[in-house]
Design a protein around this motif. Structure first.
Motif, PDB file in Angstrom:
ATOM      1  N   ILE A 282      -3.557  -4.338   0.197  1.00 34.98           N
ATOM      2  CA  ILE A 282      -3.745  -3.746   1.332  1.00 34.98           C
ATOM      3  C   ILE A 282      -2.276  -3.536   1.954  1.00 34.98           C
ATOM      4  CG2 ILE A 282      -6.139  -3.875   1.625  1.00 34.98           C
ATOM      5  CD1 ILE A 282      -5.514  -5.893   3.967  1.00 34.98           C
ATOM      6  N   ARG A 283      -2.147  -2.458   2.536  1.00 36.30           N
ATOM      7  CA  ARG A 283      -0.705  -2.201   3.048  1.00 36.30           C
ATOM      8  C   ARG A 283      -0.708  -1.726   4.521  1.00 36.30           C
ATOM      9  NH1 ARG A 283      -0.407   3.104  -0.597  1.00 36.30           N
ATOM     10  NH2 ARG A 283      -2.581   3.029   0.117  1.00 36.30           N
ATOM     11  N   LEU A 284       0.278  -2.624   5.192  1.00 39.93           N
ATOM     12  CA  LEU A 284       0.663  -2.065   6.766  1.00 39.93           C
ATOM     13  C   LEU A 284       1.773  -1.309   6.430  1.00 39.93           C
ATOM     14  CD1 LEU A 284       0.045  -5.350   8.656  1.00 39.93           C
ATOM     15  CD2 LEU A 284      -0.883  -3.185   9.093  1.00 39.93           C
ATOM     16  N   LEU A 285       1.567  -0.033   6.167  1.00 44.44           N
ATOM     17  CA  LEU A 285       2.826   0.904   6.175  1.00 44.44           C
ATOM     18  C   LEU A 285       3.013   1.746   7.421  1.00 44.44           C
ATOM     19  CD1 LEU A 285       2.098   2.075   2.570  1.00 44.44           C
ATOM     20  CD2 LEU A 285       3.216   0.165   3.107  1.00 44.44           C
ATOM     21  N   LYS A 286       2.368   1.479   8.400  1.00 39.41           N
ATOM     22  CA  LYS A 286       2.752   2.080   9.700  1.00 39.41           C
ATOM     23  C   LYS A 286       2.976   1.041  10.539  1.00 39.41           C
ATOM     24  CE  LYS A 286      -0.795   5.866   8.909  1.00 39.41           C
ATOM     25  NZ  LYS A 286      -1.790   6.477   9.508  1.00 39.41           N
ATOM     26  N   SER A 287       3.813   1.391  11.501  1.00 40.02           N
ATOM     27  CA  SER A 287       4.226   0.522  12.680  1.00 40.02           C
ATOM     28  C   SER A 287       3.119   0.661  13.746  1.00 40.02           C
ATOM     29  CB  SER A 287       5.351   0.561  13.084  1.00 40.02           C
ATOM     30  OG  SER A 287       5.881   1.846  13.377  1.00 40.02           O
TER      31      SER A 287
ATOM     32  N   PRO B 128       5.991  -6.028  12.212  1.00 38.60           N
ATOM     33  CA  PRO B 128       7.258  -6.371  12.996  1.00 38.60           C
ATOM     34  C   PRO B 128       7.989  -7.522  12.516  1.00 38.60           C
ATOM     35  CG  PRO B 128       5.045  -6.575  14.219  1.00 38.60           C
ATOM     36  CD  PRO B 128       4.795  -6.322  12.887  1.00 38.60           C
ATOM     37  N   ALA B 129       9.342  -7.596  12.470  1.00 36.14           N
ATOM     38  CA  ALA B 129      10.054  -8.596  12.074  1.00 36.14           C
ATOM     39  C   ALA B 129       9.729  -9.977  12.426  1.00 36.14           C
ATOM     40  CB  ALA B 129      11.697  -8.232  12.219  1.00 36.14           C
ATOM     41  N   ASP B 130       9.575 -10.057  13.651  1.00 37.42           N
ATOM     42  CA  ASP B 130       9.410 -11.397  14.501  1.00 37.42           C
ATOM     43  C   ASP B 130       8.184 -11.750  13.490  1.00 37.42           C
ATOM     44  OD1 ASP B 130       9.276 -13.303  16.642  1.00 37.42           O
ATOM     45  OD2 ASP B 130       7.241 -12.641  16.537  1.00 37.42           O
ATOM     46  N   ILE B 131       8.373 -13.203  13.174  1.00 35.66           N
ATOM     47  CA  ILE B 131       7.474 -14.137  12.026  1.00 35.66           C
ATOM     48  C   ILE B 131       6.168 -14.052  12.741  1.00 35.66           C
ATOM     49  CG2 ILE B 131       7.029 -16.101  10.932  1.00 35.66           C
ATOM     50  CD1 ILE B 131       9.219 -14.428   9.636  1.00 35.66           C
ATOM     51  N   ALA B 132       6.095 -14.667  14.001  1.00 35.44           N
ATOM     52  CA  ALA B 132       4.860 -15.035  14.654  1.00 35.44           C
ATOM     53  C   ALA B 132       3.886 -13.589  14.934  1.00 35.44           C
ATOM     54  CB  ALA B 132       4.905 -15.479  15.906  1.00 35.44           C
ATOM     55  N   ALA B 133       4.720 -12.533  15.260  1.00 37.54           N
ATOM     56  CA  ALA B 133       4.001 -11.218  15.547  1.00 37.54           C
ATOM     57  C   ALA B 133       3.728 -10.700  13.957  1.00 37.54           C
ATOM     58  CB  ALA B 133       4.964 -10.183  16.078  1.00 37.54           C
ATOM     59  N   ARG B 134       4.405 -10.753  13.026  1.00 33.92           N
ATOM     60  CA  ARG B 134       4.302 -10.184  11.604  1.00 33.92           C
ATOM     61  C   ARG B 134       2.979 -11.040  11.090  1.00 33.92           C
ATOM     62  NH1 ARG B 134       7.606  -9.984   6.498  1.00 33.92           N
ATOM     63  NH2 ARG B 134       9.220 -10.729   7.987  1.00 33.92           N
ATOM     64  N   ASP B 135       2.907 -12.316  11.253  1.00 33.29           N
ATOM     65  CA  ASP B 135       1.883 -13.123  10.591  1.00 33.29           C
ATOM     66  C   ASP B 135       0.464 -12.676  11.318  1.00 33.29           C
ATOM     67  OD1 ASP B 135       3.419 -14.059   8.814  1.00 33.29           O
ATOM     68  OD2 ASP B 135       3.605 -16.143   9.636  1.00 33.29           O
ATOM     69  N   GLY B 136       0.674 -12.443  12.369  1.00 34.99           N
ATOM     70  CA  GLY B 136      -0.508 -12.171  13.365  1.00 34.99           C
ATOM     71  C   GLY B 136      -1.204 -10.774  12.991  1.00 34.99           C
ATOM     72  N   ALA B 137      -0.292  -9.986  12.741  1.00 32.09           N
ATOM     73  CA  ALA B 137      -0.505  -8.403  12.383  1.00 32.09           C
ATOM     74  C   ALA B 137      -1.220  -8.546  11.150  1.00 32.09           C
ATOM     75  CB  ALA B 137       0.497  -7.621  12.354  1.00 32.09           C
TER      76      ALA B 137
ATOM     77  N   GLY C 227       9.555  -8.095  -4.914  1.00 35.24           N
ATOM     78  CA  GLY C 227      10.420  -7.196  -5.639  1.00 35.24           C
ATOM     79  C   GLY C 227       9.745  -5.583  -5.524  1.00 35.24           C
ATOM     80  N   PHE C 228       9.005  -5.393  -4.877  1.00 32.32           N
ATOM     81  CA  PHE C 228       8.166  -4.231  -4.634  1.00 32.32           C
ATOM     82  C   PHE C 228       8.239  -3.389  -3.110  1.00 32.32           C
ATOM     83  CE2 PHE C 228       4.473  -1.756  -3.859  1.00 32.32           C
ATOM     84  CZ  PHE C 228       4.374  -0.735  -4.725  1.00 32.32           C
ATOM     85  N   ASP C 229       8.713  -2.388  -3.296  1.00 35.65           N
ATOM     86  CA  ASP C 229       8.728  -1.624  -2.042  1.00 35.65           C
ATOM     87  C   ASP C 229       9.361  -2.383  -0.760  1.00 35.65           C
ATOM     88  OD1 ASP C 229       7.708   0.394  -0.299  1.00 35.65           O
ATOM     89  OD2 ASP C 229       5.754  -0.363   0.202  1.00 35.65           O
ATOM     90  N   PRO C 230      10.577  -2.818  -0.680  1.00 37.78           N
ATOM     91  CA  PRO C 230      11.001  -3.792   0.117  1.00 37.78           C
ATOM     92  C   PRO C 230      11.206  -3.255   1.459  1.00 37.78           C
ATOM     93  CG  PRO C 230      12.773  -2.994  -1.609  1.00 37.78           C
ATOM     94  CD  PRO C 230      11.412  -2.052  -1.941  1.00 37.78           C
ATOM     95  N   ARG C 231      11.176  -4.081   2.485  1.00 37.13           N
ATOM     96  CA  ARG C 231      11.159  -3.740   3.851  1.00 37.13           C
ATOM     97  C   ARG C 231      12.620  -3.156   4.183  1.00 37.13           C
ATOM     98  NH1 ARG C 231       7.937  -6.359   7.598  1.00 37.13           N
ATOM     99  NH2 ARG C 231       9.692  -6.286   9.335  1.00 37.13           N
ATOM    100  N   ALA C 232      12.697  -2.312   5.227  1.00 35.83           N
ATOM    101  CA  ALA C 232      13.825  -1.461   5.607  1.00 35.83           C
ATOM    102  C   ALA C 232      15.023  -2.796   6.034  1.00 35.83           C
ATOM    103  CB  ALA C 232      13.608  -0.623   6.985  1.00 35.83           C
ATOM    104  N   ASP C 233      14.433  -3.820   6.652  1.00 40.64           N
ATOM    105  CA  ASP C 233      15.298  -4.949   7.200  1.00 40.64           C
ATOM    106  C   ASP C 233      15.793  -6.000   5.854  1.00 40.64           C
ATOM    107  OD1 ASP C 233      13.019  -6.289   6.977  1.00 40.64           O
ATOM    108  OD2 ASP C 233      12.629  -6.345   9.118  1.00 40.64           O
ATOM    109  N   LYS C 234      14.994  -5.844   4.841  1.00 36.59           N
ATOM    110  CA  LYS C 234      15.329  -6.484   3.749  1.00 36.59           C
ATOM    111  C   LYS C 234      14.754  -8.225   3.930  1.00 36.59           C
ATOM    112  CE  LYS C 234      18.130  -3.909   1.337  1.00 36.59           C
ATOM    113  NZ  LYS C 234      17.930  -2.532   2.096  1.00 36.59           N
TER     114      LYS C 234
END
Ligand code: G3I
Length: 391
Positions: free
Chosen positions: A256-261, A302-311, A346-353
């Motif tokens: 599954i893909r979180l491809l929108k913000s 989101p880049a922030d780890i806690a916010a990202r893991d929550g999402a 290695g697939f579909d990297p994040r813009a912030d790397k």
């Protein structure tokens, strides 16, 4: 008597806070039940993909003690990530090599874990071994392709016998953009439907005990390609039923893909209805469901780890709650346990790397909110009859 103290922090806050500080969460504590155990209480078999790896190598392998500890805690079923694919087992037209798959099968058997077979045939040519991509099948290509496929199914099924209880007989036959069966050197020789039917009939004949699965990555996210992919898969499944092709279940890969913000709730709201209608049609045709390769692509989270893991956790739980509302779903496999070894890296990297965080454990093998979300979804699933052997 003192008044009860209202909790200042929710369990979710504590988990997110621990993750942000890089601390182990409660899920790491001894005594927390493994995911396989939580799942078994609901009649669900839980497990993971595993890789082969030499002793001491840093891979998502059973030979890596840190990884093996996670497998043995959380898994009742394993699936080889790559080791049963033709790229691994068919070094030449007449050659078989099962050394890596045998090692995984031995490990699973020794630990009393069940084993899925991924895959008897992966249709897109980019995943064929080099020799097959431009193979000359001679003056009677249909007969030559048929003989090759039947020999493959027979050899694999004879070797693993009842040790493999479920096969992804065919993987990814549908071209997402068109919804048609992919056109390849192999499908062309016999005709797409005939070639797929042959694989399923051979598998039923050679492994009558096994659950036979058609596996694909059609997904609940909404996009043009997702729509045509879903329509193509439904048409394929209808064809299987009309022709009495022995297919027991649809493997829903679930990358599954979180491809929108957008907020997770908005994405879920958009996806849930159409996805349920798709699953309703699949089960109405009498197919079971299997989650074969679950993970979360957090590219736009989101880049922030806690916010990202929550999402990631919220998105996963919303998806799994829908999936587990179907009693026809009795197996869930994640596509690896630790972010350290995820193919998503290695697939579909994040813009912030930044490294991806789409699996239940982080790169240092610490449980993340995603693991808790999976545990909650499993614990909340209605109890169902466990899987019975087919055939
Ligand atoms: O093992 C070789 C190594 O010897 C070599 O030096 C190295 C150089 O590229 O390649 C290694 O093989 C790689 C293999 O993974 C093991 O790491 C392949 O290049 C690489 O293509 C392969 O990727 C796998 C991919 O399928 C293709 O087979 C991923 O690990 C695996 O997670 C992925 O799994 C697929 C499912 O089978 C089907 N559904 C989608 C899913 C994700 O793409």
């Amino acid at each position: 008597m003192s008044a009860p103290i209202a909790p200042l922090l929710s369990r979710r806050d504590v988990i997110a806070g621990c993750a942000a500080l890089g601390l182990a969460t409660a899920a790491d504590a001894a005594g927390e039940p493994g995911l396989a155990e939580v799942a078994a209480r609901r009649g669900i078999l839980f497990g993971s993909a595993v890789a082969w790896g030499g002793q001491g190598s840093d891979t998502g392998s059973f030979a890596n003690p840190r990884y093996a500890a996670l497998l043995e805690r959380d898994c009742a079923v394993l699936v080889p990530e790559n080791e049963l694919k033709w790229q691994a087992t068919r070094p030449g037209p007449r050659l078989f090599d099962f050394a890596r798959m045998d090692a995984i099968a031995d490990y699973a058997t020794d630990r009393h874990m069940r084993l899925r077979g991924h895959t008897l045939f992966w249709v897109p040519p980019q995943w064929y071994p080099d020799w097959l991509r431009d193979h000359d099948f001679g003056s009677r290509p249909a007969q030559a392709v048929e003989a090759m496929l039947v020999e493959h199914v027979r050899t694999v099924c004879a070797r693993y016998g009842s040790r493999i209880f479920s096969y992804d007989v065919v993987n990814e036959a549908i071209q997402p953009e068109t919804g048609a069966i992919r056109d390849t050197v192999v499908t062309k020789a016999l005709g797409g439907e005939a070639m797929l039917d042959l694989l399923f009939h051979s598998a039923r004949a050679e492994a009558p005990h096994a659950q036979l699965v058609y596996n694909d990555y059609m997904s609940w996210e909404r996009g043009t390609e997702d729509e045509s992919h879903i329509r193509g898969v439904l048409k394929l499944l209808e064809g299987f039923r009309k022709r009495n092709t022995p297919v027991d279940a649809l493997g829903v890969q679930s990358h599954i893909r979180l491809l929108k913000s957008d907020p997770v709730a908005a994405i879920v709201k958009e996806s849930a209805g159409p996805w349920r209608r798709f699953l309703d049609e699949v089960v109405a045709m009498g197919f079971d469901l299997v989650i074969t390769e679950f993970d979360v692509n957090d590219r736009k989270a989101p880049a922030d780890i806690a916010a990202r893991d929550g999402a990631v956790a919220d998105y996963a739980q919303a998806y799994l709650d829908i999936m587990f509302s179907y009693p026809q779903l009795r197996e869930m496999l994640v596509w690896g346990l630790s972010d350290r070894y995820s193919w998503l890296e290695g697939f579909d990297p994040r813009a912030d790397k930044l490294p991806k965080r789409g699996l239940p454990y982080d790169r240092e093998f610490r449980a993340k909110p995603l693991r808790s979300a999976i545990a909650r979804a499993l614990a909340g699933a209605p109890r169902r009859e466990p899987l019975r052997p087919a055939g």
